[in-house]
Design a protein around this motif. Structure first.
Motif: not given
Length: 306
Positions: A281-282, A289-292, A192-193
Motif C-alpha cells: 500500500x505504501x 503520488x510522487x510519480x504522478x 488517488x491524488x
C-alpha cells in the motif's frame, strides 16, 4: 558625370536588434507561464493549501445543491450502489457464500472503491473542465486535481458515519483496529491524488479520455474484489495459474479495500490479506503520488493553451 549621378549613396547598416533576453534578465522579467523548478513548485502549492481546501469544500457543497435531499445523496448514492450489487452478486450470483459479514464486507468495498473511482474521474476533467479558471488566474495547476481528490475524501468521511452505523447494526463491535482507517485512508488519498494528476495531464491534452474512463474503471472494479472475496473466488478455481490471485490481490484498489475491511470488520482476518500488505500500500502511494506529481509538473506550462 553620369557615372557619378548613377552611383547610389552609401547605405548605413541597420542597428542590431536589442538582446531581449539580456534586457529581461536585467529588469527581473521572466517568461509568462514558465514552469518553475520542482522545489519552487512544491512551495507554491503549499502556499495555496488554503485555496485547495476551500475549493474542495465549495465543490462538495455545490455538488448536490440542486437536489431536494441535498447532501443526503453523499450517503445515499454509495448505499444504493451497494444494494444493487448485493441483489445481483450476493443473491443472484451467490458471491456471498463463504464470506462472513457479507453486507458490511460489501458496503465497505463499495465506499472505498467509490473514493478511488470518483477521484480519478474528477481528476480526468480537472484541467479540461476548468479552462476558464486555468486561463484567468495564475496558480500551480496541480492544485486542481489535488483539490478534487480532497473533495472525494471529504465526501467519504461524511459517508463513513453511515458505514459505522451499518457495521454496528450487523454486530460488528467497535475495536482499536478501527484506528487503522486513518493510515489506510492517507495512503489511499495519496494514491488517488497521484493518479488524478496523471489523468488530469492526459485529459488536458485529449479530453476524449473522459469518455473512455468509465469503461476502464468498471473493469478495474470487477477485478478489485468489491463484491466478492478475491481469495475465496480464486481459491475455488484450482486451474488458475498461481500468479493470477497474487496479481489481483496486489492491485492497488484491492489493497486499500482489504486494508479497510481488515481495520473495520473483525471477521476479516490477516490471512485474507496479501503478504506485506502495508508495504504494498505504501509503495503504490509513493509510486502514484510522487510519480504522478512529477509527471503533471513537467507539463505545467502547457495547461490552458492551444
Amino acid at each position: 558625370m553620369s557615372q557619378v549621378l548613377d552611383t547610389p549613396p552609401p547605405t548605413t547598416p541597420a542597428p542590431a536588434p536589442p538582446d531581449l533576453s539580456a534586457l529581461a534578465a536585467r529588469h527581473g522579467l521572466s517568461v509568462s507561464g514558465a514552469r518553475p523548478s520542482l522545489p519552487q513548485y512544491v512551495r507554491q502549492l503549499w502556499a495555496r493549501r488554503h485555496f485547495i481546501g476551500a475549493f474542495a469544500t465549495a465543490k462538495l457543497t455545490a455538488q448536490y445543491s440542486q437536489a431536494k435531499l441535498g447532501q443526503v445523496w453523499q450517503v445515499m448514492t454509495p448505499l444504493l450502489n451497494a444494494a444493487v450489487y448485493y441483489f445481483i452478486f450476493g443473491m443472484l450470483l451467490g458471491t456471498s457464500h463463504g464470506v462472513q459479514d457479507y453486507i458490511p464486507f460489501l458496503v465497505t468495498g463499495v465506499f472505498v472503491w467509490t473514493f478511488t473511482q470518483s477521484s480519478i474521474m474528477a481528476g480526468t476533467r480537472a484541467i479540461s473542465g476548468n479552462l476558464g479558471l486555468v486561463r484567468a488566474l495564475h496558480f500551480p495547476r496541480a492544485a486542481l486535481p489535488i483539490s478534487f481528490a480532497l473533495q472525494q475524501l471529504q465526501q467519504l468521511l461524511f459517508s463513513m458515519a453511515a458505514l459505522f452505523v451499518i457495521l454496528l447494526c450487523f454486530g460488528i463491535p467497535v475495536a482499536a483496529s478501527w484506528l487503522l482507517v486513518l493510515p489506510a485512508l492517507f495512503l489511499q488519498f495519496t494514491f488517488n491524488a497521484g493518479v488524478a494528476m496523471v489523468m488530469a495531464r492526459m485529459g488536458a491534452k485529449t479530453p476524449d479520455i473522459a469518455q473512455l474512463m468509465p469503461f476502464v474503471l468498471r473493469t478495474w472494479m470487477y477485478a478489485s474484489g468489491v463484491m466478492f472475496s478475491i481469495s475465496h473466488v480464486t481459491g475455488s478455481h484450482k486451474g488458475l495459474p498461481s500468479w493470477v490471485p497474487e496479481l489481483l490481490q496486489a492491485n492497488p484498489a484491492a489493497v486499500y479495500i482489504d486494508l479497510m475491511r481488515f481495520a473495520l470488520i473483525d471477521s476479516f482476518h490477516a490471512s485474507q490479506l496479501p503478504p506485506h500488505v502495508w508495504a504494498i500500500a505504501t509503495g503504490w502511494a509513493l509510486l502514484a503520488g510522487v510519480g504522478g506529481f512529477i509527471y503533471f509538473w513537467k507539463a505545467e506550462e502547457t495547461y490552458g493553451r492551444g
